[in-house]
Scaffold this motif. Structure first.
Motif, PDB file in Angstrom:
ATOM      1  N   ARG A 170      52.881  51.592  27.671  1.00  0.00           N
ATOM      2  CA  ARG A 170      53.545  50.675  26.746  1.00  0.00           C
ATOM      3  C   ARG A 170      53.165  50.995  25.293  1.00  0.00           C
ATOM      4  NH1 ARG A 170      56.794  49.959  30.108  1.00  0.00           N
ATOM      5  NH2 ARG A 170      56.852  48.260  31.622  1.00  0.00           N
ATOM      6  N   GLN A 171      51.979  51.578  25.118  1.00  0.00           N
ATOM      7  CA  GLN A 171      51.543  51.976  23.775  1.00  0.00           C
ATOM      8  C   GLN A 171      51.987  53.397  23.428  1.00  0.00           C
ATOM      9  OE1 GLN A 171      47.310  50.911  22.882  1.00  0.00           O
ATOM     10  NE2 GLN A 171      47.304  50.093  24.968  1.00  0.00           N
ATOM     11  N   SER A 180      51.017  43.714  29.183  1.00  0.00           N
ATOM     12  CA  SER A 180      50.262  44.790  29.835  1.00  0.00           C
ATOM     13  C   SER A 180      48.761  44.647  29.583  1.00  0.00           C
ATOM     14  CB  SER A 180      50.755  46.163  29.363  1.00  0.00           C
ATOM     15  OG  SER A 180      50.573  46.336  27.974  1.00  0.00           O
ATOM     16  N   ASP A 185      56.095  42.751  33.056  1.00  0.00           N
ATOM     17  CA  ASP A 185      56.790  42.582  31.783  1.00  0.00           C
ATOM     18  C   ASP A 185      56.762  43.919  31.065  1.00  0.00           C
ATOM     19  OD1 ASP A 185      58.148  41.536  29.681  1.00  0.00           O
ATOM     20  OD2 ASP A 185      56.701  39.972  29.206  1.00  0.00           O
ATOM     21  N   ASN A 186      57.502  44.040  29.969  1.00  0.00           N
ATOM     22  CA  ASN A 186      57.644  45.357  29.331  1.00  0.00           C
ATOM     23  C   ASN A 186      57.088  45.424  27.915  1.00  0.00           C
ATOM     24  OD1 ASN A 186      59.509  43.806  28.013  1.00  0.00           O
ATOM     25  ND2 ASN A 186      61.300  44.938  28.751  1.00  0.00           N
ATOM     26  N   ASP A 187      56.141  44.525  27.583  1.00  0.00           N
ATOM     27  CA  ASP A 187      55.539  44.622  26.251  1.00  0.00           C
ATOM     28  C   ASP A 187      54.024  44.777  26.350  1.00  0.00           C
ATOM     29  OD1 ASP A 187      54.280  42.007  26.402  1.00  0.00           O
ATOM     30  OD2 ASP A 187      56.242  41.151  26.026  1.00  0.00           O
ATOM     31  N   THR A 188      53.404  45.114  25.234  1.00  0.00           N
ATOM     32  CA  THR A 188      51.960  45.409  25.230  1.00  0.00           C
ATOM     33  C   THR A 188      51.104  44.159  25.398  1.00  0.00           C
ATOM     34  OG1 THR A 188      51.973  45.324  22.805  1.00  0.00           O
ATOM     35  CG2 THR A 188      52.220  47.486  23.826  1.00  0.00           C
ATOM     36  N   ILE A 189      51.635  43.000  25.032  1.00  0.00           N
ATOM     37  CA  ILE A 189      50.869  41.758  25.223  1.00  0.00           C
ATOM     38  C   ILE A 189      50.675  41.497  26.711  1.00  0.00           C
ATOM     39  CG2 ILE A 189      50.858  39.255  24.876  1.00  0.00           C
ATOM     40  CD1 ILE A 189      52.453  39.704  22.310  1.00  0.00           C
ATOM     41  N   LYS A 237      60.299  36.845  33.476  1.00  0.00           N
ATOM     42  CA  LYS A 237      59.949  36.085  32.274  1.00  0.00           C
ATOM     43  C   LYS A 237      59.597  34.637  32.621  1.00  0.00           C
ATOM     44  CE  LYS A 237      60.288  38.819  28.641  1.00  0.00           C
ATOM     45  NZ  LYS A 237      59.122  39.039  27.738  1.00  0.00           N
ATOM     46  N   ASP A 242      49.548  49.894  30.522  1.00  0.00           N
ATOM     47  CA  ASP A 242      49.209  49.455  29.164  1.00  0.00           C
ATOM     48  C   ASP A 242      49.236  50.651  28.211  1.00  0.00           C
ATOM     49  OD1 ASP A 242      48.429  47.486  27.255  1.00  0.00           O
ATOM     50  OD2 ASP A 242      46.373  48.210  27.370  1.00  0.00           O
ATOM     51  N   SER A 287      64.650  40.652  35.536  1.00  0.00           N
ATOM     52  CA  SER A 287      63.906  40.549  34.280  1.00  0.00           C
ATOM     53  C   SER A 287      63.786  39.097  33.827  1.00  0.00           C
ATOM     54  CB  SER A 287      64.597  41.387  33.208  1.00  0.00           C
ATOM     55  OG  SER A 287      63.913  41.274  31.975  1.00  0.00           O
TER      56      SER A 287
END
Length: 306
Positions: A137-138, A105, A99-103, A68, A134, A64
């Motif tokens: 993630r949402q 994805s 990565d693991n966030d919506t930005i 990053k 995506d 991870s």
């Protein structure tokens, strides 16, 4: 001192030639701009991203952190306009994908769309996977069916929630995604025992090959995964462990068990080429190209060996 004067007379044919060359330059210049080379540093980052996920017992906290760092570097490349070609956008999309966030994805989706816009031959699977991730993630259902999850405390993989009404199986095939029926089989295969576990106990490639054949005949009754992808991955594990000849035996076996799958011959060609067996390698790549005329990897290698 007298100043020397030069009178240059340009005749009509010469003026026409100059005008023609000026117009021609307008067509040539854009071509030179378009003839961009792929970002080698980004390609190296992509290769590291992929190889770090092809090992056993992944240390996810370490990985991870590495993800990053790669993502941070990609943003620097974006700001300095170093991401230009379709391959560049594909490679950066894969890094954002992990990565693991919506930005991140949403950036993966954006870059994959750009990659395909610039190069229609690029593997379109990643766009379907990026869209699905995506949505995941949402906290929305995926639509293609590329995402499989193992929740905390669970020991089995399962396909993440899917809204199967949004995309047809034909659309899934266009993006190199399994049909809904194939996804059910894929989920089952993911929860079977990997062949590598048997091999670690036997440590004999001949015993492993014999075991694979017997398990393959059992079909849905088998407790081990003998799918094309599993065997292909196992062979690459052997390659990474510097057991090239053992890997070759598995690649050959895979072409026999799955003679209509182009990827088995493509991987066999890669292994043969690594071992210096150029003629046999070309034959394997030609077979892969025959099974899939859109296989640009095989086409490029065949052309390079002429």
């Amino acid at each position: 001192m007298k100043k020397l004067q030069f009178n240059i007379t340009i005749n009509a044919p010469c003026m026409k030639l100059c005008k023609f060359l000026k117009i021609l330059s307008l067509f040539i210049f854009p071509l030179t701009v378009l003839a961009q080379t792929d970002n080698s540093e980004l390609q190296k980052m992509y290769n590291e991203d992929q190889s770090s996920r092809m090992v056993k017992n992944i240390n996810w906290s370490v990985l991870s952190k590495q993800d990053k760092e790669r993502e941070k570097r990609v943003y620097e490349m974006i700001n300095s306009e170093q991401i230009i070609t379709g391959k560049d956008y594909y490679n950066s999309a894969m890094i954002f994908q992990h990565d693991n966030d919506t930005i991140a994805s949403s950036m993966a989706v954006k870059h994959m769309k750009k990659a395909i816009e610039l190069d229609s031959t690029i593997n379109k699977w990643l766009l379907a996977a990026a869209i699905d991730r995506d949505l995941m993630r949402q906290k929305k259902p995926q639509i293609y069916g590329t995402q499989y999850v193992m929740n905390n405390g669970e020991t089995k993989w399962k396909r993440y929630d899917i809204d199967s009404t949004q995309v047809t199986d034909e659309q899934r095939k266009f993006y190199k995604v399994e049909t809904l029926a194939e996804q059910i089989l894929k989920e089952r295969n993911m929860n079977l025992t990997p062949i590598s576990e048997f091999h670690s106990k036997s440590s004999s490639i001949n015993q492993t090959i014999k075991f694979i054949k017997s398990e393959h005949k059992k079909g849905l009754k088998s407790a081990y995964n003998t799918s094309e992808n599993e065997l292909n991955g196992f062979a690459y594990e052997l390659l990474k462990a510097k057991k090239e000849n053992d890997a070759l035996e598995i690649f050959i076996l895979n072409t026999k068990l799955y003679p209509n799958q182009f990827n088995t011959f493509d991987s066999l060609g890669e292994c043969l080429l690594l071992l210096g067996k150029k003629e046999e390698s070309l034959n394997a790549y030609k077979k892969a190209l025959k099974l899939n005329p859109k296989n640009e990897n095989a086409r490029k290698i065949i052309e390079s060996q002429k």
